[in-house]
Design an enzyme around this catalytic site. Structure first.
Site, PDB file in Angstrom:
ATOM      1  N   HIS A   1     130.345  22.626  -0.204  1.00  0.00           N
ATOM      2  CA  HIS A   1     129.595  23.465   0.745  1.00  0.00           C
ATOM      3  C   HIS A   1     128.740  22.549   1.619  1.00  0.00           C
ATOM      4  O   HIS A   1     129.239  21.849   2.480  1.00  0.00           O
ATOM      5  CB  HIS A   1     128.764  24.486  -0.037  1.00  0.00           C
ATOM      6  CG  HIS A   1     128.138  25.561   0.798  1.00  0.00           C
ATOM      7  ND1 HIS A   1     128.408  25.733   2.138  1.00  0.00           N
ATOM      8  CD2 HIS A   1     127.237  26.540   0.481  1.00  0.00           C
ATOM      9  CE1 HIS A   1     127.714  26.760   2.591  1.00  0.00           C
ATOM     10  NE2 HIS A   1     126.996  27.257   1.622  1.00  0.00           N
TER      11      HIS A   1
ATOM     12  N   ASP B   1     131.355  19.982   9.789  1.00  0.00           N
ATOM     13  CA  ASP B   1     130.981  18.821   8.978  1.00  0.00           C
ATOM     14  C   ASP B   1     131.633  17.538   9.491  1.00  0.00           C
ATOM     15  O   ASP B   1     131.133  16.447   9.237  1.00  0.00           O
ATOM     16  CB  ASP B   1     131.371  19.036   7.513  1.00  0.00           C
ATOM     17  CG  ASP B   1     130.576  20.155   6.872  1.00  0.00           C
ATOM     18  OD1 ASP B   1     129.354  20.191   7.068  1.00  0.00           O
ATOM     19  OD2 ASP B   1     131.181  20.997   6.196  1.00  0.00           O
TER      20      ASP B   1
ATOM     21  N   HIS C   1     139.114  24.763   7.502  1.00  0.00           N
ATOM     22  CA  HIS C   1     138.015  25.647   7.146  1.00  0.00           C
ATOM     23  C   HIS C   1     138.583  26.888   6.491  1.00  0.00           C
ATOM     24  O   HIS C   1     139.705  27.306   6.796  1.00  0.00           O
ATOM     25  CB  HIS C   1     137.201  26.026   8.395  1.00  0.00           C
ATOM     26  CG  HIS C   1     135.909  26.713   8.084  1.00  0.00           C
ATOM     27  ND1 HIS C   1     135.817  28.075   7.893  1.00  0.00           N
ATOM     28  CD2 HIS C   1     134.665  26.206   7.928  1.00  0.00           C
ATOM     29  CE1 HIS C   1     134.556  28.382   7.633  1.00  0.00           C
ATOM     30  NE2 HIS C   1     133.839  27.277   7.643  1.00  0.00           N
TER      31      HIS C   1
END
Length: 463
Positions: A290, A400, A341
């Site tokens: 996460h 990210d 994702h």
């Protein structure tokens, strides 16, 4: 005092003895559930169905994520990813902040998430002043709580500080909306202090560096104050502050189904206090699957830079990416971190937004060559993944992929990458906690089916 003065490590709390190894083997022996049972009982593991869609567990007005549309035949067609905060496209929010008026937006976005509408100038000014008034810690909190108990892990430091603040609140356990809103605004305001001061304590006591505590300034934005508190001279460029602010905006919220926000809903539904709810969400966000993912991206690129001779040689890059996928390189997990994702397919809008700012910042920091490497990996990874893996939807860079590079160019320490995520996401958690309190009356309790065989009790003497 330095690291040795704070060496509280005790073998009882860290050493895995042969006896523990033996007991762990027993756990594994009796704890494995056969994979086919999950299919037999139609269990949606991870609360996702066989097509990768999230299982509907609630309703929200706070944010919306779109990655597909349906055609006339009812078939799902992938589209460029969309993220909306209270019905407003996040790309339009960023455009309004940077291209039209060029102002800081984290505070405005937090207002939008918590109250459901964009603030007027007067409302925004009052909200910013309210956060500034709350941006202080209790007397001696830094000295007695943060500096006297430094930790190697900033997320645990942050969670411990949040739970300790419970003791300073005479209405800590009251869950009426006005009180929870007060607590939420307080935590939104002090999260940067708790994270940065926790890092300063770590850096001083465990890395033997100088200790300095820069206080926040009431007339600065959250992003500006983070850079001011973190840097020895408190200096930063306008571009640095604005890019950090945009990163905070993009991380404030991402639907009710992400792990930490769902944790907020689950824990809130039990009737517990705000500090416990936030600490639970912090524990979720800490996980490398996460909030800790951007650190893995940076580590992966450090490995790429060491093992690829020519950062512009696409054949060499693609070959190494396939080695990563085949568990022959980097951490041998077979993952290209920052790619793909759970929801998005063609693109993650947050990554698209960050990419434009990354290009500008890399030019200012004279790290254009690294940016080209990121771009090459972004272009080549989907093809490599498609050739090595069977995938049910498109793969593209997620937020990210670029956020860790942004933080490294801002000279932010890796120890603060995930706490920065928390500094942003606390406003989203707060909005969801309040929404849960207003709308739900039942504790969230999904079902687990037992597949254990039944046995008769055997007396101890006969075992």
């Amino acid at each position: 005092m330095y690291a040795n003065d704070y060496n509280t490590l005790d073998p009882k709390y860290s050493v895995i003895t042969p006896e523990i190894e033996r007991l762990a083997a027993i756990c594994f022996e009796g704890g494995i559930i056969e994979p086919e049972l999950f299919t037999k009982h139609k269990v949606n593991r991870g609360l996702r169905d066989l097509n990768g869609n999230g299982v509907l567990t609630g309703l929200t007005e706070i944010s919306e994520i779109n990655a597909f549309k349906k055609n006339d035949a009812g078939e799902k067609i992938p589209i460029e990813g969309e993220l909306l905060f209270r019905g407003i496209n996040v790309k339009d929010i960023v455009k309004g902040l940077m291209k039209e008026e060029r102002r800081f937006g984290f505070e405005e976005t937090s207002y939008l998430l918590m109250f459901g509408k964009l603030p007027s100038q007067e409302e925004l000014d009052d909200f910013i002043k309210l956060l500034a008034d709350y941006r202080t810690l209790p007397t001696s909190f830094v000295r007695d709580i943060i500096l006297k108990a430094p930790s190697l892990d900033m997320m645990n430091t942050l969670a411990r500080s949040v739970l300790t603040l419970h003791a300073y609140d005479s209405k800590a356990n009251e869950t009426d909306v006005p009180n929870v809103l007060r607590q939420s605004l307080l935590l939104t305001a002090v999260f940067p202090l708790l994270a940065v001061y926790g890092y300063q304590a770590y850096r001083h006591y465990f890395e033997n560096d100088d200790l300095f505590i820069n206080k926040p300034k009431a007339d600065l934005s959250t992003a500006e104050n983070i850079l001011r508190m973190l840097r020895r001279g408190g200096r930063y460029t306008e571009l640095e502050a604005h890019i950090l602010d945009i990163a905070l905006v993009l991380h404030t919220e991402h639907g009710g189904g992400n792990n930490s926000t769902f944790t907020t809903h689950v824990v809130t539904s039990s009737g517990t206090d705000t500090y416990s709810s936030v600490a639970a969400s912090l524990g979720s966000l800490k996980g490398p699957k996460h909030g800790g993912a951007n650190i893995k991206v940076v580590q992966m690129f450090d490995d790429l830079k060491e093992n690829i001779q020519n950062w512009d040689d696409k054949d060499e890059i693609e070959a190494y990416l396939k080695a990563i996928l085949n568990k022959e390189a980097f951490d041998r997990q077979g993952l290209i971190y920052g790619m793909g994702h759970a929801v998005y397919s063609l693109s993650d809008p947050r990554a698209d937004i960050l990419q434009g700012f990354v290009e500008k910042l890399s030019a200012e920091k004279k790290r254009d060559d690294e940016y080209r490497l990121y771009k090459n990996v972004a272009d080549l990874a989907p093809k490599a993944i498609g050739e090595v893996r069977r995938i049910y939807k498109g793969v593209s860079p997620n937020v990210d992929f670029y956020s860790g590079f942004v933080y490294s160019m801002l000279d932010l320490p890796k120890e603060l990458f995930t706490p920065l995520f928390a500094i942003a996401r606390i406003s989203g958690w707060s909005a969801h906690r309040i929404e849960e309190l207003i709308n739900a009356s039942k504790i969230i309790r999904p079902a687990y089916k037992s597949v254990c065989e039944h046995h008769k009790y055997v007396a101890l003497a006969k075992r």
